[in-house]
Design a protein around this motif. Structure first.
Motif: not given
Length: 267
Positions: A10-33
């Protein structure tokens, strides 16, 4: 049977210091990985770095993750019980469970919860901070209400929503884990786990449950790949491993290395 006896990451994407599009993109990248789970956290302000920096609310974000993903499980590591009425939490969880159900499959939401600890959240949003004991008592009172509400809701959840409880306290937290959790999450070191699991076993005996039904979750080193530490946690019984990734860039290179270790462990 435990929630899942495979090694999972499991990966905790810490929802701080980032615009939401960066969080959205990271979620998709994690699923793809191929990560197994993605978590956020339930706070209203950053926990480190600029304490007044960019930050987003947890549960609203989970609804978006439920819609944008197809396979990965997700949740909060962990929900703060103090911030929302127990029956409301149950209804929110059921709704997100349904949003995440795709292609005839059951939902993918994992209900991670805890008693809360970050005093600034309480003070600035008008919640009573109380004491550690009072917050744990409130969590203990909320969990049966959540379970009862899940049994009443129409429509019901698509599956028996897995419950993750975080913490290591032997008198209250581990008793709640024995009564309610499918997953126990902590930061306990490998050489402490045997003792904590024995305490958990005793609580399970008291409530008439087999401790083997509970998946043990723990945190991996965020600052490198310490394979000896991971192997020691595995030998002590851990099967769900989590790492934290901070914004704004969400570097997922460590995730790739830990996924390779997971795959090797699973054969």
């Amino acid at each position: 049977m435990p929630y899942d006896d495979r090694v999972r990451l499991g990966v905790q994407l810490q929802p701080q210091h980032a615009p939401y599009p960066a969080i959205r993109d990271a979620v998709l990248r994690l699923e793809d990985l191929g990560a197994d789970l993605v978590f956020n956290w339930d706070h209203f302000f950053p926990l480190h770095g600029d304490r007044d920096g960019l930050h987003f609310e947890a549960w609203t974000m989970l609804g978006a993750w439920a819609e944008q993903t197809e396979r990965i499980e997700f949740g909060t590591l962990v929900n703060c019980n103090s911030y929302r009425n127990a029956d409301l939490q149950a209804d929110m969880a059921r709704t997100i469970d349904h949003i995440s159900a795709k292609g005839g499959q059951a939902g993918r939401f994992v209900f991670g919860t805890g008693a809360g600890w970050f005093e600034r959240d309480y003070d600035e949003y008008g919640y009573e901070f109380g004491t550690r004991g009072s917050r744990l008592n409130a969590l203990g009172a909320a969990l049966p209400r959540i379970e009862a509400r899940w049994a009443k809701l129409n429509p019901a959840p698509t599956r028996r929503i897995p419950v993750l409880i975080g913490g290591k306290g032997e008198q209250k937290t581990l008793r709640l884990v024995a009564k309610h959790a499918d997953i126990w999450h902590s930061f306990v070191a490998p050489d402490e786990l045997a003792h904590k699991l024995e305490v958990l076993r005793r609580w399970c005996d008291e409530v008439g449950r087999d401790v083997s039904e509970i998946t043990v979750s723990n945190e991996l080193d965020r600052h490198g790949v310490d394979l000896d530490h991971a192997d020691a946690l595995y030998d002590a019984g851990v099967r769900l491993f989590t790492i934290g990734v901070d914004g704004p860039d969400y570097d997922l290179a460590p995730v790739r290395r830990w996924l390779a270790w997971r795959d090797e462990r699973n054969g």
